[in-house]
Structures are given as C-alpha cells and as structure tokens.
Motif scaffolding. Structure first.
Motif: not given
Length: 330
Positions: A149-165
């Motif tokens: 999973l690619y977490h890059i909130p500065p660019v995508a804004i949409v992020g990966i959270t602990l609960k999602l994982v």
C-alpha cells in the motif's frame, strides 16, 4: 511448526527488501518513453544492488497511460531483468486500470506491486477504500499477488490508515504484504511498524514497511522495517544500500549517524525548493553525469530546470562531494 507456518515463513523470507528506486522515466522529444535509456538505467540500478519500483511518483507514472506502463514492463522483462527485483506501481483511480496493471505484473512474476489508493475523490470513507482494494484482490484472483500500500498524503491527500490496514490484513493476510510510507512523518511510520511489522506479529507472514525517504532508513531498519523506496536511489543507490546493509548487520548501539547524515546531505540538494521539482533535478543530474541532455525532459505539467538552475545543481552537488557513476549513460 506447522506446514502452513513453514510456508508462510519461507514466503516472508523471500519477499523483496532493501533499497528500491522509483525509476525515473526518460522521455523522447515527442514525449514518448525512451525505452532504451529506461532499460539501461534499470540495469545500472540493479548493478548497484538497488531494486526497481518503476511507475512510482518519481517515474511520472500518473502522467503515463496504462499501455505505456505495460509496454515498459514488458521491455524490462524481455531485456532479461529479473521480475523478482521489481515492485511496479499499479495504483490508479480506475479499478479496471489498476486490475489490468496489477494482473500483468503478477503474470510476469514481479515481487509485488506498489498501489496508490484511488486519489481523485477526497474525504472518502474507510469502507470505500476497503471495498476498492478488495475488488482489486478479488478481480486479480492470483495467490501470487503481493500488494504494498502506498501512503503519500502530501500528494494523494487520500491516505492509508491503521484501521484500513487491519481490515485488509484480516481479509487478505497474504495479498497485503506491506506499505511504503511517504508521509515524511517518522512517528507515523513507527506507528505502522509497531502495529504490523514482522517483529510485532511473529506468528504472521508479516507486513513490510518501507520508508519513502532514505532520511529515515536507519531508524526504519532499527525498528523492524524492510528498507526504503526512495527517489534519490536513482542517483545515489550504492551509498544508500551500504547503510541498509550495515544497519541490518550490526547492533543498534553502533553509531551509524554519520552515514545517515551524509545521505541526508545529498537528498537535501535534490529536494531543494530552488528547483521546480525533485524529479526534474534528478533527471538533470543524470544528464550532467552521463553527458546526455535527453535525460532532462519531463512530461507536462512538470517543467525542466532552467540553464541557471542546472548550473546551480551542478555546483551544489560538487560542493557536497557527490558523483554519479557514469554507466547510467548506457
């Protein structure tokens, strides 16, 4: 140990680790990908003990079509590059495109895929993101699938959270293999490491955490991380790999901060706001050291360095003692 546990342990030990480069994509004058330069750069990176994460942010992947990405991946495999050293980016806003790219990578035997969340719509629910990744896993339908999973909130804004994982690991414990954290926030990375890394869950196949900058490499390795997928690995792979190797082999009381600091100094040059983008600066550096101006080209909306900016980059790299192996020109 049960047979299943033995298989899981073997699978975890074979998973990709270390230093990977989100490979910069050379473009021709007509803005088509420069296939031969791309292959040559990938071969050089591998010779420097650097794995490949083509079609990432630094690759300008979201400025490329699905067909272009598939064609370049096919070209790498046809050139004899080992798919087990590759983690291509496959995440798109469209489920169908993500599935097509992911299935193609799995068919080639790639070690995994690096998958952005669908990033166009903002403030989407955890349920929506979980449904998206679930659809991809089910439609690809291949036991060899390994998603990072690619977490890059500065660019995508949409992020990966602990609960999602947590939800995805519960549903697909083998398909969800890890993540790249490009948040730039070490505390965020540490939270995921403590929750999901192999050392935290020894009875499970594991969840491998890569940092998106080598600035956090030492800390990541010493907290159970898997390595780094870093833009500057395109130009500084050997030095980054050296720190990864040493940090993985020695105890935490060995002082490796000088090596980490030197990596940070080089990265700071490329990430300087004096340049229009790190991508353009990296390509300019390759053009300088390979004596190949074709490398400077980026796809709109990005822009190249000006002549003055290119001179400044060369001066600043020389000032920090940086030199790039010229075999990149091949």
């Amino acid at each position: 140990m049960s047979d299943n546990a033995a298989i899981d342990g073997l699978a975890a030990s074979q998973r990709i680790r270390g230093v990977l480069a989100p490979v910069v994509t050379p473009f021709r004058a007509d803005l088509a990908p420069g296939r031969e330069r791309f292959i040559g750069h990938c071969q050089w990176l591998l010779s420097q003990n650097c794995g490949l994460a083509p079609f990432g942010t630094t690759s300008e992947a979201n400025s490329m079509s699905t067909d272009e990405r598939i064609s370049l991946l096919d070209a790498l495999v046809a050139a004899g590059i080992d798919p087990s050293r590759m983690m291509p980016g496959t995440g798109c806003c469209s489920i169908s495109e993500t599935v097509e790219l992911t299935a193609h990578a799995v068919k080639h035997g790639c070690a995994g895929v690096l998958m952005l969340p669908p990033f166009y719509y903002k403030d989407v629910s955890e349920d929506g993101l979980c449904r998206y990744f679930s659809e991809v896993v089910q439609r690809v339908g291949d036991a060899r699938l390994r998603i990072y999973l690619y977490h890059i909130p500065p660019v995508a804004i949409v992020g990966i959270t602990l609960k999602l994982v947590e939800r995805l690991l519960k549903a697909y414990p083998k398909a969800i293999a890890g993540m790249k954290d490009s948040s730039g926030d070490w505390n965020n990375t540490k939270t995921f490491l403590h929750a999901f890394a192999v050392s935290a869950r020894p009875a499970r196949p594991g969840f491998d955490v890569f940092v998106g900058s080598e600035s956090f490499l030492l800390a990541n390795i010493r907290n159970g991380g898997a390595g780094t997928i870093s833009a500057t690995a395109n130009v500084n792979p050997a030095a980054i790999h050296e720190l990864y190797t040493v940090a993985s082999a020695v105890s935490a009381d060995v002082d490796l901060e000088p090596q980490q600091t030197q990596l940070n100094v080089v990265r700071d040059v490329f990430s300087s706001r004096k340049f229009p983008s790190m991508i353009a600066a990296l390509k300019q550096a390759i053009a300088i050291y390979a004596n190949d101006p074709e490398w400077t080209r980026v796809r709109p909306p990005l822009v190249e360095l000006t002549t003055e900016q290119a001179k400044l980059l060369a001066v600043e790299l020389k000032a920090v003692g940086f030199a790039l192996n010229e075999t990149t020109k091949d």
